[in-house]
Write an enzyme that holds these catalytic residues in place. Structure first.
Site, PDB file in Angstrom:
ATOM      1  N   SER A   1      -6.691   1.519  -2.498  1.00 39.68           N
ATOM      2  CA  SER A   1      -5.713   0.436  -2.597  1.00 39.68           C
ATOM      3  C   SER A   1      -5.737  -0.504  -1.401  1.00 39.68           C
ATOM      4  O   SER A   1      -5.237  -1.625  -1.489  1.00 39.68           O
ATOM      5  CB  SER A   1      -4.298   1.011  -2.771  1.00 39.68           C
ATOM      6  OG  SER A   1      -3.865   1.648  -1.589  1.00 39.68           O
TER       7      SER A   1
ATOM      8  N   LYS B   1       0.343   0.306   3.366  1.00 37.68           N
ATOM      9  CA  LYS B   1       0.243  -1.058   2.844  1.00 37.68           C
ATOM     10  C   LYS B   1       0.264  -2.045   4.010  1.00 37.68           C
ATOM     11  O   LYS B   1       0.456  -1.670   5.163  1.00 37.68           O
ATOM     12  CB  LYS B   1       1.408  -1.370   1.891  1.00 37.68           C
ATOM     13  CG  LYS B   1       1.529  -0.434   0.702  1.00 37.68           C
ATOM     14  CD  LYS B   1       0.357  -0.504  -0.243  1.00 37.68           C
ATOM     15  CE  LYS B   1       0.454   0.530  -1.355  1.00 37.68           C
ATOM     16  NZ  LYS B   1      -0.783   0.602  -2.164  1.00 37.68           N
TER      17      LYS B   1
END
Length: 285
Positions: free
Chosen positions: A45, A106
């Site tokens: 990701s 993230k």
């Protein structure tokens, strides 16, 4: 009498040993919770910046401390941070998922008060499209860790001229307000996360996204789909990713020390995870 003295001495030795173990465990927990901890990348990701199999050092103190700083999710959820300092746009952060308490990693895209919008995959912050520059295709050798399990990147696997399987990735370089510059993967149109918002980030919240823009369960994705369900409370941030300590290709075996060496990816150790910042952009802010 001598036997009693020996038994007492043995009991004292065991007591000291147990106390020493407890002190060591508390010291490790304290360092792990307050200073720094290792972190393993389990997915794609955050490609191309981070690869499945990378091991990172995550520092706990840059943003102050909250319940999320405590390792192993031992602390009850509480509002606020001790000595809290907001991240900068572009920082890579580790957080506790606000619902499942699973660790995510993230990039900080939006700060409190920012308006975030995506149109056709292009990021817009506070009504202004950010700088985007298409880069040459990025070629990365395929290995046992890459692409990761359930990866969206399998469609980009190609056989190279030398017969090796390679990932040929479409890369777009982005520059955020404040100057942070980093590469993202843009797999083209047709993804649900290409269009989003506008949404204003509430006070004491952050908007987070993965660098693999079409393959990341982040603030754009509902919790029911393993996403973050919107902006994340600041106290859910556990720390900042600092550096890659080492990276493995998925062939290591814990019982075979030689495989630990053979399985190391070259060129990954020591990679600084702080994004470069364009001075010209900083000066215009």
């Amino acid at each position: 009498m001598a036997k009693k003295r020996k038994r007492a001495a043995d009991d004292g030795s065991w007591g000291k040993f147990i106390r020493d173990i407890i002190v060591i465990l508390l010291l490790v927990l304290g360092i792990h919770s307050c200073v720094a901890k290792p972190f393993y990348i389990p997915s794609d990701s955050m490609m191309p910046t981070l690869r499945n199999g990378d091991r990172l050092i995550v520092s706990k103190y840059p943003y102050g401390w909250s319940y999320a700083s405590v390792s192993f999710h031992l602390a009850p959820r509480m509002k606020g941070r001790l000595f809290g300092r907001l991240p900068q746009r572009g920082d890579i952060v580790v957080l506790e998922h606000p619902d499942t308490r699973i660790d995510y990693i993230k990039r900080v895209i939006g700060l409190p008060g920012d308006t975030i919008e995506l149109r056709g995959g292009a990021l817009i912050i506070n009504g202004k499209p950010i700088k985007r520059e298409v880069q040459p295709m990025l070629s990365i050798p395929v290995d046992a860790n890459l692409p990761g399990p359930d990866s969206s990147l399998y469609r980009f696997v190609r056989r190279g001229d030398d017969g090796r399987m390679m990932l040929e990735l479409p890369v777009v370089r982005e520059t955020l307000p404040g100057g942070a510059t980093f590469d993202t993967i843009d797999m083209g149109p047709g993804y649900a996360t290409d269009d989003y918002g506008p949404i204003t980030v509430p006070a004491d919240h952050l908007f987070l996204m993965g660098d693999n823009r079409d393959g990341s369960a982040d603030s754009r994705v509902p919790v029911a789909m393993k996403g973050l369900g919107g902006p994340v409370p600041f106290e859910a941030i556990a720390g900042r990713a600092e550096i890659i300590s080492f990276s493995t290709d998925g062939t290591t075996q814990w019982y075979n020390p030689l495989s630990w060496i053979r399985g190391l990816r070259s060129g990954r150790a020591g990679t600084d995870l702080h994004p470069p910042r364009e001075e010209a952009v900083v000066n215009r802010e």
